[in-house]
Design an enzyme around this catalytic site. Structure first.
Site, short mmCIF file in Angstrom:
data_model
loop_
_atom_site.label_atom_id
_atom_site.label_comp_id
_atom_site.label_asym_id
_atom_site.label_seq_id
_atom_site.Cartn_x
_atom_site.Cartn_y
_atom_site.Cartn_z
N ASP A 78 -5.87 -10.30 14.69
CA ASP A 78 -4.94 -9.26 15.15
C ASP A 78 -5.19 -8.86 16.60
OD1 ASP A 78 -7.35 -8.11 14.42
OD2 ASP A 78 -6.46 -6.25 13.71
N VAL A 111 -10.99 -13.15 11.37
CA VAL A 111 -10.62 -11.76 11.08
C VAL A 111 -10.06 -11.10 12.36
CG1 VAL A 111 -11.45 -9.52 10.22
CG2 VAL A 111 -12.43 -11.63 9.33
N SER A 128 -11.28 -2.67 8.28
CA SER A 128 -12.25 -3.69 8.71
C SER A 128 -13.22 -4.02 7.58
CB SER A 128 -13.05 -3.20 9.92
OG SER A 128 -12.26 -3.21 11.08
N VAL A 178 -5.03 -14.81 8.55
CA VAL A 178 -4.06 -13.82 8.09
C VAL A 178 -4.28 -12.49 8.82
CG1 VAL A 178 -3.22 -12.51 6.09
CG2 VAL A 178 -3.80 -14.94 5.85
N ALA A 179 -3.20 -11.99 9.43
CA ALA A 179 -3.34 -10.82 10.30
C ALA A 179 -3.45 -9.51 9.51
CB ALA A 179 -2.17 -10.76 11.26
N ARG A 235 0.84 -1.19 0.00
CA ARG A 235 0.00 0.00 0.00
C ARG A 235 0.88 1.25 0.00
NH1 ARG A 235 -3.57 -1.34 5.20
NH2 ARG A 235 -1.60 -2.29 5.78
N HIS A 237 0.19 1.82 16.21
CA HIS A 237 -0.05 0.73 17.17
C HIS A 237 1.08 0.70 18.21
CE1 HIS A 237 -3.55 -0.72 15.02
NE2 HIS A 237 -2.87 -0.62 13.91
N ILE A 257 -18.38 -3.77 12.06
CA ILE A 257 -18.03 -3.34 10.70
C ILE A 257 -17.67 -4.56 9.83
CG2 ILE A 257 -16.49 -1.89 9.32
CD1 ILE A 257 -17.90 -0.14 11.28
N GLU A 275 -4.89 5.01 14.21
CA GLU A 275 -5.78 4.09 14.95
C GLU A 275 -6.43 4.71 16.18
OE1 GLU A 275 -2.52 3.69 14.65
OE2 GLU A 275 -1.63 3.42 16.64
N LYS A 286 2.21 2.04 7.36
CA LYS A 286 2.64 1.28 8.54
C LYS A 286 3.54 2.12 9.43
CE LYS A 286 1.62 -2.54 8.97
NZ LYS A 286 0.34 -3.11 9.48
N LEU A 305 -15.00 -8.02 18.43
CA LEU A 305 -14.02 -7.07 18.99
C LEU A 305 -14.55 -6.56 20.31
CD1 LEU A 305 -11.43 -5.29 18.70
CD2 LEU A 305 -12.88 -3.54 17.70
N SER A 331 -25.31 -14.31 20.59
CA SER A 331 -24.07 -15.07 20.71
C SER A 331 -23.90 -15.54 22.15
CB SER A 331 -22.89 -14.17 20.31
OG SER A 331 -21.67 -14.77 20.65
N TYR A 377 -0.40 4.66 10.70
CA TYR A 377 -0.73 3.69 11.75
C TYR A 377 0.52 3.48 12.59
CZ TYR A 377 -4.98 2.11 9.25
OH TYR A 377 -6.21 2.02 8.65
N1 NAD Z 1 -7.23 -9.61 9.96
C1 NAD Z 1 -7.23 -8.42 9.42
O1 NAD Z 1 -6.57 -8.17 8.42
C2 NAD Z 1 -8.07 -7.34 10.02
C3 NAD Z 1 -8.27 -6.12 9.33
C4 NAD Z 1 -9.10 -5.17 9.91
C5 NAD Z 1 -9.70 -5.41 11.15
N2 NAD Z 1 -9.45 -6.60 11.81
C6 NAD Z 1 -10.06 -6.96 13.10
O2 NAD Z 1 -11.40 -7.36 12.91
C7 NAD Z 1 -12.05 -7.35 14.19
C8 NAD Z 1 -13.44 -6.77 14.06
O3 NAD Z 1 -13.33 -5.37 13.79
P1 NAD Z 1 -14.62 -4.46 13.60
O4 NAD Z 1 -14.12 -3.15 13.10
O5 NAD Z 1 -15.65 -5.17 12.83
O6 NAD Z 1 -15.10 -4.28 15.10
P2 NAD Z 1 -16.52 -3.71 15.59
O7 NAD Z 1 -16.28 -3.12 16.93
O8 NAD Z 1 -17.16 -2.90 14.54
O9 NAD Z 1 -17.41 -5.04 15.77
C9 NAD Z 1 -17.17 -6.00 16.74
C10 NAD Z 1 -18.47 -6.67 17.08
O10 NAD Z 1 -18.20 -7.79 17.92
C11 NAD Z 1 -19.29 -7.92 18.81
N3 NAD Z 1 -18.95 -8.83 19.90
C12 NAD Z 1 -18.23 -8.60 21.01
N4 NAD Z 1 -18.16 -9.72 21.76
C13 NAD Z 1 -18.87 -10.67 21.10
C14 NAD Z 1 -19.17 -12.03 21.35
N5 NAD Z 1 -18.76 -12.64 22.46
N6 NAD Z 1 -19.91 -12.70 20.44
C15 NAD Z 1 -20.34 -12.10 19.31
N7 NAD Z 1 -20.09 -10.82 19.03
C16 NAD Z 1 -19.36 -10.11 19.90
C17 NAD Z 1 -19.57 -6.48 19.22
O11 NAD Z 1 -20.86 -6.34 19.82
C18 NAD Z 1 -19.45 -5.77 17.86
O12 NAD Z 1 -20.70 -5.68 17.20
C19 NAD Z 1 -11.10 -6.56 15.11
O13 NAD Z 1 -10.39 -7.46 15.92
C20 NAD Z 1 -10.17 -5.88 14.13
O14 NAD Z 1 -8.93 -5.57 14.72
C21 NAD Z 1 -8.64 -7.54 11.25
#
Ligand code: NAD
Length: 372
Positions: free
Chosen positions: A272, A269, A136, A300-301, A17, A98, A180, A120, A77, A242, A222, A96
């Site tokens: 991370d 997802v 996300s 994949v992180a 990127r 972190h 999201i 962030e 980054k 999250l 859940s 970013y």
């Molecule tokens: N792997 C990657 O490349 C990558 C990229 C971007 C984001 N992410 C990660 O994706 C994750 C989600 O991000 P987001 O922006 O969608 O977060 P978000 O805050 O928009 O959504 C998280 C959701 O999880 C729900 N939640 C919490 N505990 C729960 C449970 N026990 N059971 C079910 N649902 C539950 C919350 O109510 C919320 O609606 C984060 O960990 C973020 O860091 C990873």
């Protein structure tokens, strides 16, 4: 005010990127700012040097020249070791960071006296993080694309097509977390015709999702009982939970793998933040999956790294409005006027001004107002 902005090529392993698209650069140039991009910096995202030149950008041959020339560096980054010595006192770094995950990085930015504005931690009044949202969104949408691929028999999957065909029911997709990423995953899976269930713990969120989602998307509370029941019949399970500021909860413990069908695909997802499957271990695009108890794990992180062009454009869409404010007003005035942007200040002139970062490494914390 006029600002000199520099955009270096990212040097972190496999990072394709770039922090600014030619369209974003053109906006800055139009307002009288000077933009310098390192030659070849946009290639990984499909932007040529000519594209930048057309946008009024000046190209610089080396990363050293970019850091030497610019008042504000825009990056993707966090700076890595070879970049530390290039950063000047008072230079604005908008990227970013972190910080809480690296004491070495935090100390290096304290020592060099730069102004570190971290994507962030830019935060809107409702607590949402606008510069994390685009990634996300990308990861959520990609999780279905990847999951669909690994469900194919050649990749070890159960051998089902997400949408089914006439006379054959569609595959079942379970999405844990309807934020999201989970919402974008649900839209993609539903669009392909799958039978989708989103599980969340937030009833308000599920009411909203129930209102806006198509009929092939259901919501469900859940909890362990429901998850245990659902994983037995679902083909693709996407983890997107999250809990802000905390490690992801392991809502799918290891013993649940035994009750899943062989060839079930898990995409975590949330990897991370430690992952929401107990068996999650972070993987890379070079070797994205592993199998435990005949269940395929994709963890994949940095999922957006696989689609740098989409990710670069999505990132610029979100970061540019703040970059314009910083460039037009200077960082002090921009952060004084805009509380959301002020929350992005982490380390300024040797002082840690973001509480979470100070706490992570037992460093003294200065009030952010004291540096404005
Ligand atoms: N792997 C990657 O490349 C990558 C990229 C971007 C984001 N992410 C990660 O994706 C994750 C989600 O991000 P987001 O922006 O969608 O977060 P978000 O805050 O928009 O959504 C998280 C959701 O999880 C729900 N939640 C919490 N505990 C729960 C449970 N026990 N059971 C079910 N649902 C539950 C919350 O109510 C919320 O609606 C984060 O960990 C973020 O860091 C990873």
């Amino acid at each position: 005010m006029k600002m000199i902005i520099g955009v270096p090529k990212e040097i972190k392993n496999n990072e394709n990127r770039i922090a600014l698209t030619p369209a974003g650069a053109a906006e800055l140039v139009k307002r009288g700012h000077e933009v310098y991009v390192q030659a070849g910096g946009g290639n990984g995202s499909g932007f040529t040097d000519e594209d930048y030149l057309h946008a009024g950008v000046k190209m610089l041959p080396t990363i050293e020249k970019v850091y030497e020339t610019a008042e504000m560096i825009m990056k993707v980054k966090e700076p890595i070791e070879p970049e530390y010595k290039l950063i000047k006192k008072g230079q604005i770094l908008y990227t970013y960071f972190h910080f809480a995950s690296s004491e070495r990085l935090t100390k290096a930015m304290i020592e060099n006296g730069s102004v570190c504005l971290a994507y962030e931690t830019v935060e809107l009044p409702d607590g949402s993080l606008p510069l994390l949202v685009p990634m996300s969104e990308v990861a959520g949408r990609m999780s279905v694309q990847e999951g669909a691929k690994y469900l194919e028999k050649t990749f070890g999957g159960y051998g089902v097509l997400l949408g089914g065909v006439p006379g054959v029911p569609p595959a079942k997709v379970l999405i844990l977390g309807g934020g999201i990423a989970g919402t974008e995953a649900a839209k993609m899976a539903a669009g392909l015709g799958a039978d989708v269930t989103i599980m969340d713990i937030n009833l308000r969120r599920m009411r909203y999702l129930d209102d806006i989602m198509p009929a092939n998307v259901k919501t469900m509370m859940s909890n362990e009982y429901n998850i245990r029941d659902m994983v037995q019949t679902h083909d693709l399970i996407i983890g997107a939970v999250l809990i802000p500021g905390a490690k992801a909860p392991h809502i799918v413990p290891r013993d649940m793998l035994k009750i899943m069908r062989p060839g079930t695909v898990l995409v975590d997802v949330s990897v991370d933040q430690g992952g929401c499957f107990e068996t999650t271990v972070a993987t890379t695009h070079a070797d994205p999956t592993f199998t435990i108890d005949d269940v395929i794990h994709y963890c994949v992180a940095n999922m957006p790294g696989a689609v740098p062009r989409t990710s670069t454009i999505a990132l610029t869409n979100a970061t540019l409005p703040y970059a314009l404010q910083i460039a037009d007003k200077g960082w002090k005035q921009a952060c004084s006027d805009n509380l959301s942007l002020r929350k992005g200040l982490n380390v300024v002139d040797g002082k840690v001004v973001y509480k979470g970062v100070a706490e992570a490494f037992n460093l003294s914390h200065e009030n952010v107002e004291s540096v404005l």
